[in-house]
Scaffold this motif. Structure first.
Motif, PDB file in Angstrom:
ATOM      1  N   GLN A  59      -0.733  12.989   0.167  1.00 19.57           N
ATOM      2  CA  GLN A  59      -1.531  11.793   1.011  1.00 19.57           C
ATOM      3  C   GLN A  59      -1.533  10.345   0.040  1.00 19.57           C
ATOM      4  OE1 GLN A  59      -3.730  12.993   3.474  1.00 19.57           O
ATOM      5  NE2 GLN A  59      -1.866  13.754   5.485  1.00 19.57           N
ATOM      6  N   VAL A  60      -2.067   8.944   0.906  1.00 22.38           N
ATOM      7  CA  VAL A  60      -1.936   8.180   0.306  1.00 22.38           C
ATOM      8  C   VAL A  60      -3.404   7.842   1.141  1.00 22.38           C
ATOM      9  CG1 VAL A  60      -2.313   5.606   0.032  1.00 22.38           C
ATOM     10  CG2 VAL A  60       0.028   7.370  -0.176  1.00 22.38           C
ATOM     11  N   GLY A  61      -4.931   7.635   0.467  1.00 23.05           N
ATOM     12  CA  GLY A  61      -6.064   7.492   1.387  1.00 23.05           C
ATOM     13  C   GLY A  61      -6.019   6.179   0.815  1.00 23.05           C
ATOM     14  N   THR A  62      -6.007   4.969   1.675  1.00 24.04           N
ATOM     15  CA  THR A  62      -6.642   4.155   2.023  1.00 24.04           C
ATOM     16  C   THR A  62      -8.175   3.496   1.851  1.00 24.04           C
ATOM     17  OG1 THR A  62      -4.090   3.406   1.417  1.00 24.04           O
ATOM     18  CG2 THR A  62      -5.730   1.194   2.356  1.00 24.04           C
ATOM     19  N   ASN A  63      -9.395   2.558   1.489  1.00 20.86           N
ATOM     20  CA  ASN A  63     -10.494   1.982   1.849  1.00 20.86           C
ATOM     21  C   ASN A  63      -9.802   0.748   2.431  1.00 20.86           C
ATOM     22  OD1 ASN A  63     -12.368   0.497   2.533  1.00 20.86           O
ATOM     23  ND2 ASN A  63     -13.800   0.933   0.540  1.00 20.86           N
ATOM     24  N   THR A  64      -9.681   0.885   4.419  1.00 24.00           N
ATOM     25  CA  THR A  64      -8.938  -0.208   4.716  1.00 24.00           C
ATOM     26  C   THR A  64     -10.320  -1.876   5.114  1.00 24.00           C
ATOM     27  OG1 THR A  64      -9.706   1.177   6.873  1.00 24.00           O
ATOM     28  CG2 THR A  64      -7.562   1.123   5.947  1.00 24.00           C
ATOM     29  N   ASN A  65     -11.709  -1.180   4.174  1.00 23.20           N
ATOM     30  CA  ASN A  65     -12.641  -2.789   4.236  1.00 23.20           C
ATOM     31  C   ASN A  65     -11.679  -3.158   3.287  1.00 23.20           C
ATOM     32  OD1 ASN A  65     -13.355  -0.626   5.627  1.00 23.20           O
ATOM     33  ND2 ASN A  65     -15.257  -0.622   4.809  1.00 23.20           N
ATOM     34  N   VAL A  66     -10.994  -2.607   2.423  1.00 21.32           N
ATOM     35  CA  VAL A  66     -10.662  -3.796   1.272  1.00 21.32           C
ATOM     36  C   VAL A  66      -8.927  -4.358   1.208  1.00 21.32           C
ATOM     37  CG1 VAL A  66     -10.202  -4.024  -1.215  1.00 21.32           C
ATOM     38  CG2 VAL A  66     -11.979  -2.757  -0.447  1.00 21.32           C
ATOM     39  N   VAL A  67      -7.904  -3.430   1.885  1.00 20.30           N
ATOM     40  CA  VAL A  67      -6.461  -3.792   2.347  1.00 20.30           C
ATOM     41  C   VAL A  67      -6.457  -3.507   3.339  1.00 20.30           C
ATOM     42  CG1 VAL A  67      -6.073  -1.574   0.276  1.00 20.30           C
ATOM     43  CG2 VAL A  67      -5.256  -4.386   0.507  1.00 20.30           C
ATOM     44  N   GLU A  68      -5.105  -3.809   3.643  1.00 19.53           N
ATOM     45  CA  GLU A  68      -4.143  -3.122   4.498  1.00 19.53           C
ATOM     46  C   GLU A  68      -4.050  -1.745   4.552  1.00 19.53           C
ATOM     47  OE1 GLU A  68      -0.467  -3.775   7.923  1.00 19.53           O
ATOM     48  OE2 GLU A  68      -1.146  -5.108   6.005  1.00 19.53           O
ATOM     49  N   ALA A  69      -3.342  -0.579   4.788  1.00 17.99           N
ATOM     50  CA  ALA A  69      -3.027   0.468   4.259  1.00 17.99           C
ATOM     51  C   ALA A  69      -1.214   0.178   4.480  1.00 17.99           C
ATOM     52  CB  ALA A  69      -3.247   1.877   4.931  1.00 17.99           C
ATOM     53  N   PRO A  70      -1.068   1.132   3.280  1.00 13.77           N
ATOM     54  CA  PRO A  70       0.902   1.171   2.794  1.00 13.77           C
ATOM     55  C   PRO A  70       1.113   1.768   4.087  1.00 13.77           C
ATOM     56  CG  PRO A  70      -0.131   2.156   1.115  1.00 13.77           C
ATOM     57  CD  PRO A  70      -1.100   1.164   2.225  1.00 13.77           C
ATOM     58  N   LYS A  71       2.719   1.605   3.874  1.00 15.99           N
ATOM     59  CA  LYS A  71       2.873   2.930   4.967  1.00 15.99           C
ATOM     60  C   LYS A  71       4.049   3.231   4.084  1.00 15.99           C
ATOM     61  CE  LYS A  71       0.511   1.334   8.666  1.00 15.99           C
ATOM     62  NZ  LYS A  71      -0.163   1.882   9.135  1.00 15.99           N
ATOM     63  N   SER A  72       4.275   2.956   3.213  1.00 20.76           N
ATOM     64  CA  SER A  72       6.135   3.527   2.666  1.00 20.76           C
ATOM     65  C   SER A  72       5.805   2.845   1.216  1.00 20.76           C
ATOM     66  CB  SER A  72       7.088   2.426   3.077  1.00 20.76           C
ATOM     67  OG  SER A  72       7.295   1.530   2.774  1.00 20.76           O
ATOM     68  N   TRP A  73       6.195   4.097   0.445  1.00 22.07           N
ATOM     69  CA  TRP A  73       6.527   3.453  -1.473  1.00 22.07           C
ATOM     70  C   TRP A  73       6.652   2.416  -1.535  1.00 22.07           C
ATOM     71  CZ3 TRP A  73       4.273   6.863  -4.408  1.00 22.07           C
ATOM     72  CH2 TRP A  73       4.610   8.787  -4.163  1.00 22.07           C
ATOM     73  N   ASN A  74       7.680   1.337  -0.720  1.00 24.63           N
ATOM     74  CA  ASN A  74       8.345   0.325  -1.381  1.00 24.63           C
ATOM     75  C   ASN A  74       6.975  -0.611  -1.333  1.00 24.63           C
ATOM     76  OD1 ASN A  74      10.031  -1.773  -1.878  1.00 24.63           O
ATOM     77  ND2 ASN A  74       9.956  -2.529  -0.136  1.00 24.63           N
ATOM     78  N   ASP A  75       5.981  -0.782  -0.457  1.00 21.62           N
ATOM     79  CA  ASP A  75       5.077  -1.304   0.110  1.00 21.62           C
ATOM     80  C   ASP A  75       3.993  -1.208  -1.338  1.00 21.62           C
ATOM     81  OD1 ASP A  75       5.460  -2.610   3.080  1.00 21.62           O
ATOM     82  OD2 ASP A  75       4.194  -0.930   3.948  1.00 21.62           O
ATOM     83  N   LEU A  76       3.602  -0.096  -1.715  1.00 25.27           N
ATOM     84  CA  LEU A  76       2.565  -0.521  -3.344  1.00 25.27           C
ATOM     85  C   LEU A  76       3.296  -1.711  -4.135  1.00 25.27           C
ATOM     86  CD1 LEU A  76       2.632   3.927  -3.634  1.00 25.27           C
ATOM     87  CD2 LEU A  76       0.796   1.943  -2.544  1.00 25.27           C
ATOM     88  N   LEU A  77       4.758  -1.951  -4.007  1.00 24.00           N
ATOM     89  CA  LEU A  77       4.798  -3.188  -5.408  1.00 24.00           C
ATOM     90  C   LEU A  77       4.104  -4.644  -4.643  1.00 24.00           C
ATOM     91  CD1 LEU A  77       8.653  -1.832  -5.779  1.00 24.00           C
ATOM     92  CD2 LEU A  77       6.300  -1.553  -6.821  1.00 24.00           C
ATOM     93  N   ASP A  78       3.579  -4.327  -3.017  1.00 27.55           N
ATOM     94  CA  ASP A  78       3.681  -6.161  -3.124  1.00 27.55           C
ATOM     95  C   ASP A  78       1.950  -6.409  -3.422  1.00 27.55           C
ATOM     96  OD1 ASP A  78       1.903  -7.157  -1.231  1.00 27.55           O
ATOM     97  OD2 ASP A  78       3.085  -7.028   0.236  1.00 27.55           O
ATOM     98  N   PRO A  79       2.133  -7.549  -4.032  1.00 27.89           N
ATOM     99  CA  PRO A  79       1.146  -8.040  -5.200  1.00 27.89           C
ATOM    100  C   PRO A  79      -0.363  -7.723  -4.630  1.00 27.89           C
ATOM    101  CG  PRO A  79       3.098  -9.884  -4.902  1.00 27.89           C
ATOM    102  CD  PRO A  79       3.056  -8.375  -4.097  1.00 27.89           C
ATOM    103  N   LYS A  80      -0.247  -7.939  -3.147  1.00 23.52           N
ATOM    104  CA  LYS A  80      -1.590  -7.534  -2.630  1.00 23.52           C
ATOM    105  C   LYS A  80      -2.518  -6.766  -3.042  1.00 23.52           C
ATOM    106  CE  LYS A  80       0.208  -5.575   1.917  1.00 23.52           C
ATOM    107  NZ  LYS A  80       0.253  -6.045   3.432  1.00 23.52           N
ATOM    108  N   TYR A  81      -1.713  -5.033  -3.984  1.00 21.91           N
ATOM    109  CA  TYR A  81      -2.206  -3.959  -4.232  1.00 21.91           C
ATOM    110  C   TYR A  81      -2.754  -4.229  -5.267  1.00 21.91           C
ATOM    111  CZ  TYR A  81      -1.155  -2.290   0.577  1.00 21.91           C
ATOM    112  OH  TYR A  81      -0.814  -1.936   1.498  1.00 21.91           O
ATOM    113  N   LYS A  82      -2.528  -5.329  -6.730  1.00 21.69           N
ATOM    114  CA  LYS A  82      -3.266  -5.123  -7.339  1.00 21.69           C
ATOM    115  C   LYS A  82      -4.460  -5.514  -7.774  1.00 21.69           C
ATOM    116  CE  LYS A  82      -2.353  -9.416 -11.559  1.00 21.69           C
ATOM    117  NZ  LYS A  82      -0.971  -8.238 -11.866  1.00 21.69           N
ATOM    118  N   GLY A  83      -4.061  -4.408  -8.693  1.00 18.10           N
ATOM    119  CA  GLY A  83      -5.288  -3.463  -9.215  1.00 18.10           C
ATOM    120  C   GLY A  83      -6.395  -2.890  -8.054  1.00 18.10           C
TER     121      GLY A  83
END
Length: 334
Positions: free
Chosen positions: A117-141
């Motif tokens: 699974q993927v766990g996301t701290n949604t206080n910091v960023v929106e949770a991704p919904k797919s593998w392709n979402d992970l390539l979005d620049p908003k997830y940098k670092g």
């Protein structure tokens, strides 16, 4: 079993390694086992990797602190057997354990498994919904594996999941390595010490891990004010098991066998399920009504569980070797 139990009680200890209390509800396994049999369950280096466990067995050989039972990713079972580190033992429930969760000669049994699974701290960023979402620049670092896939099974599993989502298969993990190379080159992928620490401190906001590990993190993350959202990506469902072989010539051989038996028992299976670990005997116990409603509610959706296809040990060893060969140049050096 009566003889093994009596001898185990006289030994009084089963020395364990690399099983944190919050991993698949192992804490409850320890306390319930000790209460029932009066046998202590000390754990050395709880956060060690599977590779570290094999090293410990070799380095501590002949010492009282040598592990009696190990808990290793399936792809490490062949190495453990080839190096003579483990010995055959068939627990009393051996025949009811599915063939793809045991060695036919009893060299190991996988007592539980999980789903990536993927766990996301949604206080910091929106949770991704797919593998392709992970390539979005908003997830940098902000994205991390739970560890180094050259050493640990949970990280290998995430690479396998990425492979399945990108045209690969259990026979071909290459697309998964290539995907993480993209993440690394984009700057989205970072290294961490541990998932719970990373999510708590902001070292990362999106972390891969087993479903049961996120359950184990919840209380600690709540203390830090972290809002955790977990997701199983529909594209690339991957699950796998951990094996609990008895160590050859261990200090407490009967306690080791009793512990291996306990983990596949009805009671041990219920405790794994309460912690989100899918018991090896899941289908049998579910059909017989032997898993509580509470335990079933902690497990991934039945549809997700039905999609899981375990790689063979040989497929796992091939995948692990490819990661060892390519990870440093393609991913770690970015």
């Amino acid at each position: 079993m009566e003889q093994i139990t009596e001898l185990a009680k006289s030994e009084g200890t089963v020395q364990l390694i690399a099983v944190p209390e919050d991993w698949a509800n192992y804490g409850s396994q320890f306390s319930t086992f000790t209460e029932k049999y009066g046998i202590a369950t000390p754990v050395d280096t709880p956060n060690a990797s599977s590779a570290d466990e094999l090293t410990a067995v070799k380095n501590l050989k002949g010492q009282k602190s040598q592990p009696d039972v190990i808990d290793i990713g399936y792809s490490f079972t062949g190495k453990a057997e080839a190096e003579g580190l483990i010995t055959a033992y068939k627990p009393s429930n051996f025949e009811s354990i599915p063939d793809n969760l045991k060695d036919p000669d009893g060299m190991w049994v996988g007592a539980y498994y999980g789903v990536v699974q993927v766990g996301t701290n949604t206080n910091v960023v929106e949770a991704p919904k797919s593998w392709n979402d992970l390539l979005d620049p908003k997830y940098k670092g902000k994205i991390a594996l739970p560890g180094d896939p050259r050493k640990g099974a949970s990280s290998i599993a995430a690479v396998f999941a990425a492979a399945l989502a990108n045209g690969g298969s259990v026979d071909n993990i290459q697309p998964g390595i290539d995907f993480f190379e993209k993440l690394a080159k984009s700057g989205n992928l970072v290294s961490i010490t541990s998932p719970v620490s990373a999510l708590s401190t902001g070292q990362a906001a999106v972390v891969f891990d087993w479903n049961y590990n996120f359950l184990g993190m919840e209380k600690e993350l709540e203390k830090s004010g972290i809002t955790l959202e977990t997701t199983t990506f529909e594209d690339g469902v991957f699950g796998n098991y951990y094996a609990q072989p008895v160590v050859a010539d261990s200090p407490h051989p009967n306690s080791a066998r009793l512990w291996a038996d306990w983990l596949t028992s009805d009671e041990g299976s219920e405790l794994f399920a309460l912690g989100g670990g899918i018991p090896a005997r899941y289908l049998e116990l579910k059909e017989a009504g032997k898993l509580s409603d509470e335990a079933l509610s902690m497990l991934p959706d039945a549809g997700v569980i039905s999609e899981i296809e375990f790689p063979t040990v040989e497929q796992g060893e091939t995948a692990s070797q490819l990661i060892v060969d390519q990870w440093a140049q393609k991913v770690a050096s970015q």
